[in-house]
Design a protein around this motif. Structure first.
Motif, PDB file in Angstrom:
ATOM      1  N   UNK A 114      -4.468  -5.493   4.158  1.00 54.12           N
ATOM      2  CA  UNK A 114      -5.312  -4.385   4.601  1.00 54.12           C
ATOM      3  C   UNK A 114      -5.736  -3.479   3.444  1.00 54.12           C
ATOM      4  N   UNK A 115      -4.892  -3.398   2.407  1.00 58.30           N
ATOM      5  CA  UNK A 115      -5.242  -2.523   1.283  1.00 58.30           C
ATOM      6  C   UNK A 115      -6.287  -3.142   0.364  1.00 58.30           C
ATOM      7  N   UNK A 116      -6.713  -4.362   0.653  1.00 65.08           N
ATOM      8  CA  UNK A 116      -7.858  -4.922  -0.076  1.00 65.08           C
ATOM      9  C   UNK A 116      -9.120  -4.094   0.145  1.00 65.08           C
ATOM     10  N   UNK A 117      -9.152  -3.323   1.240  1.00 60.33           N
ATOM     11  CA  UNK A 117     -10.301  -2.455   1.488  1.00 60.33           C
ATOM     12  C   UNK A 117     -10.498  -1.432   0.376  1.00 60.33           C
ATOM     13  N   UNK A 119      -2.178   5.755  -5.786  1.00 58.66           N
ATOM     14  CA  UNK A 119      -3.465   6.364  -6.117  1.00 58.66           C
ATOM     15  C   UNK A 119      -4.295   6.667  -4.870  1.00 58.66           C
ATOM     16  N   UNK A 120      -3.932   6.087  -3.727  1.00 58.20           N
ATOM     17  CA  UNK A 120      -4.786   6.184  -2.544  1.00 58.20           C
ATOM     18  C   UNK A 120      -4.173   7.041  -1.440  1.00 58.20           C
ATOM     19  N   UNK A 121      -3.036   7.714  -1.711  1.00 61.97           N
ATOM     20  CA  UNK A 121      -2.362   8.443  -0.634  1.00 61.97           C
ATOM     21  C   UNK A 121      -3.232   9.565  -0.071  1.00 61.97           C
ATOM     22  N   UNK A 122      -3.933  10.282  -0.945  1.00 59.40           N
ATOM     23  CA  UNK A 122      -4.811  11.350  -0.468  1.00 59.40           C
ATOM     24  C   UNK A 122      -5.973  10.771   0.324  1.00 59.40           C
ATOM     25  N   UNK A 123      -6.516   9.633  -0.136  1.00 54.59           N
ATOM     26  CA  UNK A 123      -7.633   8.997   0.559  1.00 54.59           C
ATOM     27  C   UNK A 123      -7.209   8.448   1.912  1.00 54.59           C
ATOM     28  N   UNK A 124      -5.955   7.978   1.990  1.00 48.72           N
ATOM     29  CA  UNK A 124      -5.465   7.406   3.239  1.00 48.72           C
ATOM     30  C   UNK A 124      -5.426   8.435   4.364  1.00 48.72           C
ATOM     31  N   UNK A 125      -5.201   9.687   4.026  1.00 47.63           N
ATOM     32  CA  UNK A 125      -5.072  10.712   5.063  1.00 47.63           C
ATOM     33  C   UNK A 125      -6.339  10.829   5.908  1.00 47.63           C
ATOM     34  N   UNK A 152      -8.558   8.426   6.473  1.00 52.28           N
ATOM     35  CA  UNK A 152      -9.032   7.112   6.904  1.00 52.28           C
ATOM     36  C   UNK A 152      -8.297   6.707   8.170  1.00 52.28           C
ATOM     37  N   UNK A 153      -9.042   6.585   9.262  1.00 55.16           N
ATOM     38  CA  UNK A 153      -8.418   6.243  10.542  1.00 55.16           C
ATOM     39  C   UNK A 153      -7.875   4.829  10.548  1.00 55.16           C
ATOM     40  N   UNK A 154      -8.528   3.927   9.799  1.00 53.16           N
ATOM     41  CA  UNK A 154      -8.064   2.540   9.786  1.00 53.16           C
ATOM     42  C   UNK A 154      -6.705   2.394   9.111  1.00 53.16           C
ATOM     43  N   UNK A 155      -6.365   3.321   8.207  1.00 58.73           N
ATOM     44  CA  UNK A 155      -5.110   3.194   7.486  1.00 58.73           C
ATOM     45  C   UNK A 155      -3.908   3.651   8.311  1.00 58.73           C
ATOM     46  N   UNK A 210       1.741   2.398  10.089  1.00 61.98           N
ATOM     47  CA  UNK A 210       2.650   1.828  11.085  1.00 61.98           C
ATOM     48  C   UNK A 210       3.371   0.601  10.537  1.00 61.98           C
ATOM     49  N   UNK A 211       2.683  -0.207   9.725  1.00 60.00           N
ATOM     50  CA  UNK A 211       3.324  -1.381   9.134  1.00 60.00           C
ATOM     51  C   UNK A 211       4.373  -0.974   8.097  1.00 60.00           C
ATOM     52  N   UNK A 212       4.087   0.071   7.324  1.00 61.27           N
ATOM     53  CA  UNK A 212       5.067   0.552   6.346  1.00 61.27           C
ATOM     54  C   UNK A 212       6.312   1.081   7.060  1.00 61.27           C
ATOM     55  N   UNK A 213       6.117   1.815   8.152  1.00 63.41           N
ATOM     56  CA  UNK A 213       7.264   2.317   8.917  1.00 63.41           C
ATOM     57  C   UNK A 213       8.058   1.158   9.519  1.00 63.41           C
TER      58      UNK A 213
END
Length: 575
Positions: free
Chosen positions: A160-163, A171-177, A179-182, A187-190
């Motif tokens: 999924x992080x290929x997106x 580097x993408x933690x701020x961007x992930x907030x 993004x609804x798709x993330x 949920x997968x990390x948890x």
């Protein structure tokens, strides 16, 4: 002798490296530095294959403590495993285990995290089945299959992080907030963190992993395998903090903490009691992490590593002394016959309870007060404090059966007190006493004022006192559990709420039943009859006819010749 010296040399090297990394972590924390090391393996046009390592105070202090505990475990193993025929293989497995954990800690990249993550799962399987018996094989299969769920979740996160064009999640933690798709990635990390740290419903593998040698249990259950899930979620806490996923994690971790504490109060196996204690502390880390206090969860992870590894090493000496018996009911008067090990065991248990000014006090007391300060549900609040009381309860019960109770074993027992084992435990004993204060000075450079009502301040004292009373009652309650209702209640509470049965039987039963039915109906039923017996009968008949023709050559040739002549004459008459 050479092997024992090699163990000692390797232990010394690990200890020196641990001290160096601890000093480096202090410098990084003081200067507020974060270092990224990149190694470019391959570049083609605009595509790059890069390995990235994250060096900050959190990763360095964690690796430092992992190496320090590993050095003690290796030194301890030089005596504990001295009679084992495969001690070279054991040391290699421990080395690869340490390397896998270190790779997981310093990786901000999901692919390199998967390498360390999967390495932990594979090597833990090899260590659990080390003694090569049926119990070890079953425990190893349960362990590796439970952890494979987390491995699959990490693989799905990678896809999924290929997106985002790369897997360096830091580097993408701020961007992930935003993004609804993330949310799916979160949920997968948890899910991955819950499988590795054995939260409900994946709790059954952790007590089963006690089939591994005791030095491995000290390493696995203090600072390596089971804490990998907590550490991964600490790294992702900036993205997941305050989300619905963390609320669900808070509920499950609190239930895990309560369930394991209740099970430890009714368990009679020494190593399983300590394993359930580890599960309870993991639930506490997950609970405070889900409330948003990631540094506090990391602080308790480090302090817990000191006294839990000491607890397991003391348990290994006790098991050796009682002729490889792990039942606490046959122990007793240990402090009289082994005062040094008894003192270490008592102090590590008191640190686990959070007795003031020991290592566990600085993190556990702060966690409970921050939980009281937070806006949590009443049920979560009650279960959190009740689980803390259960920690005191099973600790007091363990001390009663092992030390206060009379000696219950046979007279031929030989108490095992080895100077090499004690040398390693001295270092862990020192950190179990003062490690909490050292780490609190390093991590919490500024003091926080916690304002609570008086009854909340005294809540910890009330819960601790209640836990001691409950532990005393549970020590004698087994004598009065004769009724069927009591037996069913004890069985339900002591079997981790039927979690092992749910994990094994509910998954395997229907598959095995279907396989048995297919074997009975197909392999041994009509399929066998139609394909095997009938086919065999038909082919045997054909072969018999052919063989009959082959063995009667002249007669058959004459009959065939006469038949052809007759057929030709008939055709001539007709046409």
């Amino acid at each position: 002798m050479l092997q024992k010296n090699f163990y000692k040399i390797f232990s010394g090297l690990l200890l020196q490296l641990s001290l160096s990394l601890y000093i480096l972590s202090g410098l990084l924390f003081k200067k507020k530095l974060v270092i990224f090391l990149e190694y470019n393996f391959y570049t083609l046009n605009s595509s790059e294959l890069v390995m990235v390592f994250l060096i900050d105070w959190m990763s360095m202090i964690f690796i430092s403590i992992v190496l320090m505990i590993s050095s003690v475990v290796v030194l301890y193993s030089s005596s504990y495993m001295s009679e084992d025929m495969n001690k070279n293989r054991f040391l290699l497995l421990v080395i690869f285990f340490i390397l896998s954990m270190s790779l997981m800690i310093i990786s901000p990249n999901m692919v390199s995290i998967l390498l360390g993550w999967d390495g932990l799962g594979l090597i833990s399987y090899c260590l659990v089945i080390y003694y090569q018996n049926v119990k070890s094989y079953n425990a190893g299969m349960l362990t590796v299959m439970s952890n494979r769920i987390g491995d699959i979740a990490i693989l799905l996160v990678i896809s999924w992080m290929l997106n985002y064009g790369g897997w360096n999640f830091i580097f993408y933690l701020e961007l992930m907030k935003s993004d609804a798709y993330m949310v799916l990635v979160g949920s997968l990390v948890i899910l991955a963190g819950m499988t590795k740290s054995a939260q409900i419903p994946f709790s059954s593998w952790l007590p089963a992993a006690m089939a591994a040698p005791t030095p491995v249990s000290a390493l696995v259950h203090s600072s390596t395998l089971v804490t990998a899930g907590v550490y991964l979620l600490i790294r992702f806490s900036e993205f997941l903090g305050g989300s619905v996923l963390f609320i669900l994690l808070m509920i499950l971790s609190t239930l895990t903490m309560f369930m394991s504490g209740l099970g430890a109060c009714l368990e009679m196996d020494l190593k399983k009691v300590i394993a359930l204690s580890t599960l309870s502390q993991l639930g506490l880390m997950m609970m405070i992490l889900s409330l948003g206090y990631s540094v506090l969860a990391f602080f308790h992870l480090l302090t817990h590593a000191f006294f839990k590894s000491l607890l397991f090493l003391c348990a290994g000496v006790l098991i050796h002394s009682f002729c490889d018996t792990q039942d606490i009911r046959v122990m007793g008067s240990v402090s009289k016959y082994m005062p040094i090990v008894g003192g270490f065991f008592n102090f590590s248990n008191l640190a686990l309870c959070g007795v003031p000014f020991l290592a566990g006090f600085y993190s556990k007391d702060l966690i409970l007060e921050m939980m009281s300060l937070s806006e949590v549900n009443l049920l979560i609040y009650v279960l959190g404090y009740l689980s803390t009381g259960l920690t005191v309860s099973y600790t007091f019960r363990l001390l009663y059966w092992s030390f206060i109770n009379e000696f219950n074993f046979n007279s031929m027992v030989s108490f095992h007190s080895d100077s090499i084992m004690n040398k390693g435990m001295y270092l862990l004993f020192f950190f179990s006493l003062v490690g909490g204060s050292f780490l609190s000075w390093l991590i919490f450079s500024s003091m926080n004022f916690i304002y609570l009502p008086v009854y909340m301040k005294y809540m910890i004292i009330f819960v601790t006192s209640g836990g001691i009373i409950l532990g005393a009652l549970s020590s004698i309650m087994h004598k009065f559990s004769g009724s069927l209702v009591n037996k069913k209640m004890f069985f339900f509470a002591g079997s981790m709420w039927f979690m092992p049965h749910i994990s094994c039987n509910s998954v395997n039963f229907y598959i095995f039943t279907l396989g048995h039915g297919m074997k009975k109906n197909l392999d041994f039923g009509w399929l066998e009859d139609s394909l095997v017996f009938n086919l065999k009968k038909t082919l045997s008949g054909m072969m018999w006819q052919i063989q009959k023709m082959s063995l009667n050559n002249l007669k058959m040739y004459l009959m065939i010749f006469t038949g052809w002549i007759g057929l030709i004459l008939m055709m001539m008459v007709l046409f």
